[in-house]
Design an enzyme around this catalytic site. Structure first.
Site, PDB file in Angstrom:
ATOM      1  N   GLN A 104      -8.222   2.049  10.407  1.00 32.47           N
ATOM      2  CA  GLN A 104      -8.547   1.712   9.026  1.00 32.47           C
ATOM      3  C   GLN A 104      -8.090   0.266   8.755  1.00 32.47           C
ATOM      4  OE1 GLN A 104      -6.706   4.797   6.824  1.00 32.47           O
ATOM      5  NE2 GLN A 104      -8.563   5.775   6.523  1.00 32.47           N
ATOM      6  N   TYR A 174      -7.800   1.707  -4.285  1.00 33.84           N
ATOM      7  CA  TYR A 174      -7.207   0.528  -3.734  1.00 33.84           C
ATOM      8  C   TYR A 174      -7.820  -0.469  -3.874  1.00 33.84           C
ATOM      9  CZ  TYR A 174      -4.421   4.402  -1.090  1.00 33.84           C
ATOM     10  OH  TYR A 174      -3.652   5.510  -1.222  1.00 33.84           O
TER      11      TYR A 174
END
Length: 665
Positions: A104, A174
């Site tokens: 990620q 995020y």
């Protein structure tokens, strides 16, 4: 792979240009097996074990792409060129076992743990955070460009290391989602305002990274289908965002989760507790399918058995399923499914203690039900003992059973003496709470393992020293647990008195007005209060802690607090028991000393546990036998994590000592 029972789960599947050997994935989750923002040998061993266990796809944890995005002291920095050589080792190990490896890529923005090293928290705008209580600094335009460059550099580093792909983390509010959200993004330049402007950052990152890595490197996007709060994106907004990004035609897959880091409520869904189900969480997935058409779709959250996973695939909810916590509990889940040995799979109990709970404390990943997790480098391949020995385990709770299983796996003869008619110790209490079916699954697994390994277990019998003093054992483990602590003052009251164990073991409680007296904010008192309230009792929980359920892992705590509020439980923190009288209970405020009185019909006590019986037993045995050990609550009442670990490690040490003694003559 093929298996008639799970034809979809164990079938091959293609993402981009790569073939994945089955549809089982471990999704990105933080391990804290990191030093100086770089993965350690423990990190490599952790992921290698999951590849060895047969998982098709490993998506490694969130890798930061910029110095302002390293949200903890243990965040991996993918922009550091040193990552290339480290991840080459990881990729080689994973590929050796036929797995595929992604990582990620993330910038957490304002969702960060502030530390001495990380105190410059940035976001699209200076909007305070609800959960982390931070007022971030608004990003300058040149910094935004620098972060985009960080994504490009980091993706190139992953490709150089031999990884198969990368996943942009657009989930959980995020940085990507902070730009999307008009609640968080108040900018009036080209990075904010209109929908097009709020999407600009994401489009620039994806476009520039794709140009840099080429078409032969898989790129995907993880997004929260719904934030579950009013800060991140709603389900309707997420669909609009997915459609907008999909039009770029540059992503090879989408990955769906639920929740938001921006709020207490939304964060509960990042690693959902057992009260949630995958089918509930992803009920609107068909709408995503309509947008992305044939582009592969991954879903992950609350998929903890092969049966659940197979149904989701069969119902076209996903093409690949993330069974992350299930693989934390048992990395060999895929191979056990393939070998038709499901009964040997160590089941996750959804406690969140060893995985996300330890991450939130900046501690290395562990698993409550699997003591090897996070320690694969040292314990993944344990040799059997050269010589068979004879061991006695006193107590058939989690600690004693784990010790017995470990010794039996080493090839030894083991006998358990258990006083209760039902092995499992406090699992027989824990399983009585609401949404505790997975605890029952683990208890069934443990008893099955005892049978499979031919452990001799004598149940319904209290241990007697006289019966063993003339016998020979190579080692004795005292795992006789503890019992609820009941202050002596309760013997003088006329108020009906129960323990939290009585409640969770389903003893009939006739009274309706009940006071739960809690000591440390842990599961026994809290879950007893929740259970009683679910029976339409009038319940107040008083706790000698800063907040109710203070000691429960926070995502599980949030759902407990939500449920207790819905059930009308009165919550009174910051008070301790001061005095017990015939008809009333006196409580004292921890700080002011102010007292209050209650006149309940019944009191439920959850003020700790007592292991004094185990101590006396231990001392007598120790005076007679050479190798006697205490473990779990018999040693000191603590959590399930310590009980399981001590059972495992003590068994290994005992076996090792006897082996060395034999070798040394």
């Amino acid at each position: 792979m093929s298996n008639a029972k799970y034809p979809n789960l164990l079938s091959e599947y293609k993402i981009g240009d790569i073939e994945i050997k089955n549809r089982i994935m471990t999704s990105g989750h933080q391990t804290t097996l990191v030093e100086n923002h770089l993965p350690t040998e423990d990190f490599i061993a952790y992921h290698t074990e999951r590849a060895k266990g047969g998982v098709g796809l490993i998506v490694m944890e969130a890798h930061g792409v910029h110095k302002t995005g390293l949200n903890t002291p243990f965040a991996i920095d993918a922009s550091n060129p040193k990552i290339v050589e480290i991840h080459k080792k990881t990729a080689e190990k994973v590929h050796q076992y036929g797995g595929k490896l992604f990582a990620q890529l993330i910038h957490h923005g304002r969702e960060a743990y502030v530390s001495e090293e990380n105190n410059d928290v940035v976001a699209p705008s200076a909007v305070p955070t609800e959960r982390f209580h931070i007022i971030p600094r608004e990003l300058e335009e040149e910094e935004i460009e620098d972060i985009i460059d960080g994504f490009v550099l980091s993706a190139l580093n992953l490709k150089k290391a031999g990884l198969d792909g990368a996943e942009f983390v657009g989930s959980h509010t995020y940085l990507f989602e902070q730009f999307w959200s008009p609640v968080v993004n108040k900018r009036t330049d080209k990075w904010g305002g209109s929908f097009e402007n709020r999407m600009r950052f994401t489009k620039e990152v994806i476009t520039r990274v794709r140009e840099a890595v080429g078409k032969d490197f898989v790129l995907g996007m993880r997004i929260s289908l719904e934030s579950k709060d009013n800060i991140g994106t709603s389900g309707e907004e997420s669909l609009k965002i997915i459609n907008h990004i999909h039009q770029l035609g540059k992503l090879d897959y989408w990955s769906l989760v639920i929740g938001s880091s921006a709020s207490y409520k939304g964060s509960s869904y990042i690693v959902p507790p057992a009260s949630e189900t995958a089918s509930q969480l992803f009920s609107e997935v068909a709408s995503v399918r309509e947008i992305i058409d044939t582009v592969p779709l991954i879903i992950t959250s609350r998929i903890y058995t092969a049966a659940i996973a197979e149904k989701l695939l069969r119902d076209d909810c996903a093409d690949i399923v993330g069974m992350t916590r299930a693989l934390i509990a048992d990395p060999h889940l895929p191979s056990k499914i393939l070998q038709d040995s499901e009964e040997e799979i160590v089941p996750c109990i959804a406690c969140n203690q060893g995985c996300i709970g330890r991450y939130q404390e900046h501690l290395p990943i562990r698993c409550t039900v699997n003591p090897i997790t996070g320690r694969e480098k040292y314990f993944a391949d344990l040799p059997r003992a050269d010589r068979k020995k004879d061991y006695l385990v006193i107590g058939g709770g989690p600690s004693g059973i784990m010790a017995a299983i470990t010794l039996a796996e080493q090839g030894h003869n083991v006998k358990i003496v258990e006083e209760s008619e039902y092995p499992g110790g406090q699992l027989n209490v824990m399983r009585g709470g609401l949404n505790r079916d997975q605890v029952k699954n683990w208890q069934t697994y443990l008893t099955n393992e005892l049978e499979r390994l031919n452990v001799d277990i004598e149940i319904g019998k209290r241990f007697s020293f006289e019966e063993v003093e003339d016998k020979r054992f190579d080692g004795i483990i005292v795992a006789s647990g503890s019992k609820p602590l009941i202050p002596e003052a309760f013997s003088k009251t006329n108020i009906a008195t129960y323990t939290s164990w009585d409640v969770l073991r389903k003893e009939r409680i006739e009274e309706d007005n009940i006071l739960v007296i809690d000591w440390k904010g842990d599961w026994p008192g809290v879950e007893a209060a929740e259970f009683l309230a679910s029976l339409d009792k009038r319940v107040e929980i008083v706790s000698q802690s800063y907040g109710i359920a203070e000691s429960v892992q926070q995502y599980k705590r949030h759902k407990l607090l939500e449920q207790m509020d819905k059930l009308g439980v009165k919550q009174t923190p910051n008070f301790k028991l001061a005095e017990v009288k015939e008809e009333k209970i006196v409580l004292e405020h921890l700080f002011s000393g102010r007292t209050e009185e209650r006149k309940p019909e019944a009191v439920v006590i959850a003020v700790g546990q007592d292991s004094s019986d185990s101590l006396a037993e231990f001392r007598r045995l120790k005076s007679h036998f050479s190798r006697v050990y205490r473990i779990g609550d018999a040693k000191s009442p603590r959590t399930l994590d310590e009980a399981v670990w001590e059972g495992f490690y003590t068994a290994l040490e005992l076996s090792k000592e006897n082996e060395e003694e034999t070798i040394n003559g």
